[in-house]
Design a protein around this motif. Sequence first.
Motif, PDB file in Angstrom:
ATOM      1  N   ALA A 209      -0.929 -45.981  16.724  1.00 50.39           N
ATOM      2  CA  ALA A 209       0.203 -46.660  16.759  1.00 50.39           C
ATOM      3  C   ALA A 209       1.516 -46.014  17.376  1.00 50.39           C
ATOM      4  O   ALA A 209       2.040 -46.433  18.024  1.00 50.39           O
ATOM      5  N   ARG A 210       1.521 -44.681  17.150  1.00 50.60           N
ATOM      6  CA  ARG A 210       2.697 -43.827  17.470  1.00 50.60           C
ATOM      7  C   ARG A 210       2.913 -43.694  18.933  1.00 50.60           C
ATOM      8  O   ARG A 210       3.705 -43.742  19.392  1.00 50.60           O
ATOM      9  N   PHE A 211       1.688 -43.315  19.285  1.00 53.76           N
ATOM     10  CA  PHE A 211       1.432 -42.906  20.694  1.00 53.76           C
ATOM     11  C   PHE A 211       0.902 -44.046  21.745  1.00 53.76           C
ATOM     12  O   PHE A 211       1.097 -43.926  23.013  1.00 53.76           O
ATOM     13  N   GLY A 212       0.426 -45.169  21.163  1.00 56.90           N
ATOM     14  CA  GLY A 212      -0.169 -46.072  21.924  1.00 56.90           C
ATOM     15  C   GLY A 212       0.853 -47.124  22.257  1.00 56.90           C
ATOM     16  O   GLY A 212       0.502 -48.279  22.870  1.00 56.90           O
ATOM     17  N   SER A 213       1.789 -47.601  21.273  1.00 59.48           N
ATOM     18  CA  SER A 213       2.556 -48.676  21.166  1.00 59.48           C
ATOM     19  C   SER A 213       3.417 -48.782  22.361  1.00 59.48           C
ATOM     20  O   SER A 213       4.021 -47.698  23.085  1.00 59.48           O
ATOM     21  N   GLY A 214       3.505 -50.047  23.059  1.00 63.00           N
ATOM     22  CA  GLY A 214       4.185 -50.042  24.351  1.00 63.00           C
ATOM     23  C   GLY A 214       3.400 -49.688  25.809  1.00 63.00           C
ATOM     24  O   GLY A 214       3.964 -49.711  26.838  1.00 63.00           O
ATOM     25  N   GLN A 276     -13.082 -48.885  16.263  1.00 61.60           N
ATOM     26  CA  GLN A 276     -12.572 -50.177  15.532  1.00 61.60           C
ATOM     27  C   GLN A 276     -10.997 -49.926  15.380  1.00 61.60           C
ATOM     28  O   GLN A 276     -10.386 -50.757  14.840  1.00 61.60           O
ATOM     29  N   ALA A 277     -10.441 -48.689  15.296  1.00 65.81           N
ATOM     30  CA  ALA A 277      -9.085 -48.453  14.871  1.00 65.81           C
ATOM     31  C   ALA A 277      -8.065 -48.911  15.835  1.00 65.81           C
ATOM     32  O   ALA A 277      -7.049 -49.229  15.679  1.00 65.81           O
ATOM     33  N   LEU A 282      -3.847 -51.603  17.915  1.00 69.38           N
ATOM     34  CA  LEU A 282      -3.401 -52.073  19.112  1.00 69.38           C
ATOM     35  C   LEU A 282      -4.225 -53.278  19.815  1.00 69.38           C
ATOM     36  O   LEU A 282      -4.955 -53.187  20.829  1.00 69.38           O
ATOM     37  N   PRO A 283      -4.033 -54.112  19.038  1.00 71.88           N
ATOM     38  CA  PRO A 283      -5.030 -55.471  19.694  1.00 71.88           C
ATOM     39  C   PRO A 283      -4.766 -55.880  21.099  1.00 71.88           C
ATOM     40  O   PRO A 283      -5.769 -56.562  21.343  1.00 71.88           O
ATOM     41  N   SER A 284      -3.638 -55.756  21.613  1.00 68.94           N
ATOM     42  CA  SER A 284      -3.387 -56.295  22.872  1.00 68.94           C
ATOM     43  C   SER A 284      -3.549 -55.375  23.946  1.00 68.94           C
ATOM     44  O   SER A 284      -3.511 -55.767  25.326  1.00 68.94           O
ATOM     45  N   ILE A 285      -4.066 -54.039  23.908  1.00 58.40           N
ATOM     46  CA  ILE A 285      -4.058 -53.115  24.873  1.00 58.40           C
ATOM     47  C   ILE A 285      -5.506 -53.416  25.476  1.00 58.40           C
ATOM     48  O   ILE A 285      -6.379 -53.619  25.145  1.00 58.40           O
ATOM     49  N   ASP A 286      -5.326 -52.797  26.791  1.00 62.39           N
ATOM     50  CA  ASP A 286      -6.596 -52.796  27.644  1.00 62.39           C
ATOM     51  C   ASP A 286      -7.343 -51.607  27.159  1.00 62.39           C
ATOM     52  O   ASP A 286      -6.839 -50.465  27.784  1.00 62.39           O
TER      53      ASP A 286
END
Length: 365
Positions: A209-214, A276-277, A282-286
């Motif tokens: 969440a911290r490093f993958g958001s955005g 699965q984390a 990050l449900p929308s990330i490629d």
Amino acid sequence: MSTVVRHFARNYAEARQKFLDAARGCGATLTEFPHPTELGHEGETLAIDVAWLGAADATRVLMVTSGTHGAEGFCGSGAQVAMLHDTALHADCRSAGWALMFVHAVNPYGFSHLRRVNEDNVDLNRNFMDFDRPLPLNPAYAEVAPLLLPPQWPPSCDDHTLLMKTVAEKGMAWYQAAVSAGQYQDPAGMFFGGQTATWSNYTLRRILARFGSGRTVLRWVDVHTGLGPWGYGEPIYMGPDAPGPLAKTRAIWGASVTSIYDGSSTSANLSGLAWQAVPQTLPSIDYAGIALEFGTLPLAEVLDALRGDHWLHVHPEADENQRALIKQSVWKAFYGDTDDWREGVVAQVTEAVRKAVDPAASRPL
């Protein structure tokens, strides 16, 4: 002596220091996630450490993780340290618009204490479940469990014969799946997946969440050991049982990518896997990912090493000589302590990273 050996360590504290030193040396940004309750085998601090190398606003991230299964961390840590020293790799990733994120010791307790499981006797790579729903049953494990942990170790001739008779009748594939697929009913048993999310589970999702958001793209290489031919890093698909994501993964890493779903992998079909984390966080990330599974000893020997370690866990009264022999078996089961094995690990993990950031280098389907 091979120069690669300097990147590998003999214990968790040394591995962590080498990782931190290499990250600082190449200008990576370090973030520490200390364990809130546990200490290492020598009383050292335990932590998951994250090294970020690349632009802070990079939209594409390649994540390499080590130590999901504690004692397997010596392999992945060495590869991470080697890549932190690989300035050509850094430059190529940066010019291609990718950031590298190295996550060191996802299960630091198991890494330090030379156990595959964590401080709760949980196999972290079986722990990513929806614990609000009924947990799966593993009747085959319940059948074989009484034979796995005999009263004494090594097993008596009679105990060994009884287990081998069962394996001969049922088959090695049945035995591997029964033991390793994961079970959620016996907290004191082997390959226990837990009944709630562990600290490492929670922390890995925090890191994502911290490093993958955005970000728009995430590729993941998770380094494991203990299955398959000596020194070969089997690329095992990490994703849902669906043809589209599997095809995408093979387009990135090549047709040699295997799957637990179609029987092509040396691994049994497992539940609660750590990948699965990603959709949880990050449900929308490629996303696409592989586990690189490096072979060490024959499967039966690896399972016996795990049985011995678990026997030791439930028999803390064992003397130091027996403890040392069992831990040496665990070391050999999850670490190929030779120069050719280490060199192969670094080469194959680096190749997997390069394939992820350079689609033109992918093998044809």
